[in-house]
Design a protein around this motif. Sequence first.
Motif, PDB file in Angstrom:
ATOM      1  N   TRP A 298      73.185 -34.830 -33.147  1.00  0.00           N
ATOM      2  CA  TRP A 298      73.324 -33.833 -34.203  1.00  0.00           C
ATOM      3  C   TRP A 298      74.422 -32.815 -33.886  1.00  0.00           C
ATOM      4  CZ3 TRP A 298      72.742 -33.264 -39.037  1.00  0.00           C
ATOM      5  CH2 TRP A 298      72.699 -31.999 -39.629  1.00  0.00           C
ATOM      6  N   GLN A 302      77.501 -32.085 -36.486  1.00  0.00           N
ATOM      7  CA  GLN A 302      77.773 -30.801 -37.138  1.00  0.00           C
ATOM      8  C   GLN A 302      79.273 -30.583 -37.309  1.00  0.00           C
ATOM      9  OE1 GLN A 302      75.802 -27.837 -34.790  1.00  0.00           O
ATOM     10  NE2 GLN A 302      73.804 -28.229 -35.687  1.00  0.00           N
ATOM     11  N   THR A 363      69.528 -39.117 -41.881  1.00  0.00           N
ATOM     12  CA  THR A 363      69.264 -38.734 -40.498  1.00  0.00           C
ATOM     13  C   THR A 363      67.862 -38.132 -40.381  1.00  0.00           C
ATOM     14  OG1 THR A 363      70.242 -36.532 -40.822  1.00  0.00           O
ATOM     15  CG2 THR A 363      71.702 -38.293 -40.035  1.00  0.00           C
ATOM     16  N   LYS A 369      68.266 -28.300 -39.581  1.00  0.00           N
ATOM     17  CA  LYS A 369      69.244 -28.990 -40.425  1.00  0.00           C
ATOM     18  C   LYS A 369      69.281 -28.435 -41.854  1.00  0.00           C
ATOM     19  CE  LYS A 369      69.066 -33.379 -37.894  1.00  0.00           C
ATOM     20  NZ  LYS A 369      68.832 -34.840 -37.996  1.00  0.00           N
TER      21      LYS A 369
END
Length: 673
Positions: A298, A302, A363, A369
Motif C-alpha cells: 500500500w 499511494q 485491493t 484507505k
Amino acid sequence: MEKNAAAPEKSVSFPRHSSKKNILFSSPITPRRYETIDEEAPPESQDPDQDPNSSNQTATELNLSEVLEQVDRFLDSFSEAKENGNSDPTEALEVPDSVESLSKTVESMINKYGRSLARFGENEDEDESFIDAVIRISRISTMLDDFSSSSKTGSALNRTSTVLQRAMAQLDEEFRNLLLLDQQDANAAKSDYNPEQSFSSKITSKLSSFNSNSSGSSHGSVRGQQPQPEPDRLVEFPSFSEESISTMNKIATTMIAAGYENECCMVYSISRRNAFKSALNNIGYESISIDEVQRMPWESLQGEIGTWISVVKLCSSVLFSGERKLCDAVFSGHKSLSESLFCNLARAVAIQLFNFADAIVLTKRSPEKLFTMLDMYETLRDLVPAIRDSYPEDIGRELISEAEAARNRLGEVAVSILCDLENSIKSDNGKTPVPSGSVHPLTRYVMNYLEYTCEYKDSLEQVFVEFEKTHGTPGTTSSPFQMQLLTVMDMLDSNLDMKSRLYRDPALRFIFLMNNGRYIMQKVKGSTEIHQLMGDTWCRKRSTDLRGYHKNYQRETWGKVLQCVNHEGLQVSGKVSKTVIKERFKCFNTLFDEIHKTQSTWVVSDEQLQSELRVSVSAVVIPAYRSFWGRFKQYLEGTRQAEKYIKYQPEDIENLIDDLFDGGNTSMMRRRT
C-alpha cells in the motif's frame, strides 16, 4: 473500396480509396505501401506514332497555371461527356499532353522535397502549387480508373497513379515528421518532479496523527494537496507552432481530398497516441495492470495513486482540451473525422485511467484507505464536466457513464470502510483499563479519524446518497452521512461506558468518562464540519452528560470526607465531646491523605477540565473544613496530641488539592524541593 485493375500495363497493385469509416486505435486499417519517395518515375508508355519530343516541348512552352487550365478543361469535358450519356468518354476524348506535363511537374516537386532541396511548409506559394497539381493528378487518376480497361487510357492511368502514390508518400513523411516534433519537445523537457514521494509522505503524516495527543487544529490537513506537475511544463499542450499546425492542416486536407483519408488518420492517430503517452510518462505515470496493483504494498501504491490523481486532473484541465484543439485545427473542415480521431485517443486514455481506479477498488480494504478513495472519487467526479465539454454529446455520454461507474465503485468502497469502522469499535473489547483514567487510544483514533473524514463532508454526503439510491435503502429526513456519523459516535459512547466499568474505583470511572467525553467535545467544537453534522442538540446533551459525570465523581470521592467535618453529632450529654472531635479530625486526615495519594496520580490532560475539577473540589471541601477547623480546634489546642489530630491548616488543604489529577508530577516536585 478496392477496385480490380484489369489493364495489364497498370503497375500499381493497390488503388486509392476514400473510405469515410472512423479509424479506431484498437483495429487500425493497414496503410497501403507507398513508392519510395526518392524513386524516379518509371518511363511512361509512349504511342509509337507520337513524337518523343512533343511532351517535352509542351512542358517547356506551358507554365504550371496553363497546364492546370488545360487539365481542368479536359476534366470538364470528360465529366460533360459522361453526363450526356456517353458510357465510355475515352473513346471520344484523347488524354492531352498537359496530363504528362502535369505528372512531370509533380515529380519534379517531389524530387525537390525528397532530396531536401526544399521543405513542405517553408514556401507557401510552392506548397499551394504542389497541392493544386496533386489534386488534379488525383482527379485524373480517379476518373481514368473508372475506365481502366480502355487501352487508350491505360498508360495515362498508370502514369498518374504512380505519381500520385509518390506524392502521397512525400506528404505522409512530411506529416509524420511534423507530428513527431511535439513528442521530441516533450522528451527534451522531461520533468524531474516526483509526485509519488510527495503524496505518500503527506498521507503517512495524516495517518500517523490519528493516535496523536494533539488536537486537530495542530495538524495541517493534506486535503486538496495532491501533487501537481510543474505548470510551466505543460502550460501549452501540444507544443506545436501555428506554422506547423497550418502545414499539417494543408497536408491532411490534401491527403483526404486525394482519397488517402485512412493513411492520413493512421499516421495522425499513432503519432498523437505516442505523444500523449510520452507526456504522461514525463510526469511519472506508467500503466499498471490489475495484477501489479494487487501485488504492490500500500505504501508504494499511494505514490502511484498520487500520480494518477495528477494525471486525471491534467487530462481534464489541459491535455484533453489541448488535444481537441489540435485535432480540430489539423482537420478543420472535416468535423466528424476530427471528433472521431480525438474521441478514440481520449477514450483509450480515459479507459486506462478508469481501469486503474477499478484495480484500487479491488485491493484489501482498511480504514486508512478511506481518504485515498475519496481523493480518487473527487478526481473522477471533476473529470465528468471536462468530458462533457470536450466530447460530442452522443460520444461523451458513454464515456461519462463509464467515469461515473468507476467513481461510484470508489464511493461504495468509502461507504464500506466507514461501516467497517463500526465493527472496529465493536471489536475493541480489551479488559485492561487505561492507567490513571486518561483518554483511551480508541477515542483518540476515532475522533481524529472522523475529524479528517468530515473534511470530505460534501463528497461523503454525495457518496451516501448515491449508495442509498443504488441499494434501495429508505431515505431519512437527515442526511445519510450524518446518520452514519451519529451511529459511530453512539457506538463509541457505548464502548467507553463498557470500558469505564473495568475500573474498581467508581470515582476513577467517572474521571475516565470525563476525560474521554471532554476530548470528544473539544474535537467536535474544534471542527466546523463535525459540529454542523452533530448539531447543537447533541452538543447540549454531551455537556449535560459531562456535568453528570462531574457530580457523580464529587459524590463518590468527597461525600464521606464532608461527613467528617459535619457539625452534627458532636455533642454527648449536651456538651461537645473531645473524643468525637478527635475521631472526626482523624477520619478527615485519613480519608484526605488516601484521596490525595491516589488521585494525585490520576490524569486529567485537558487543562480546563483539570482546573474546573480542582476549583469545584476546593469550593466544597475548603469552606467545610475551614468552618469545622475554626470552630472546634480550640477543644484540642493546648493538649499534647493537638498536632496529631489537627494535621492540616485550611491553606494546606488548598495546596494539596492543586496536586490532584496531575499524574503525580506536582507531588514529586514538591518532595524534591
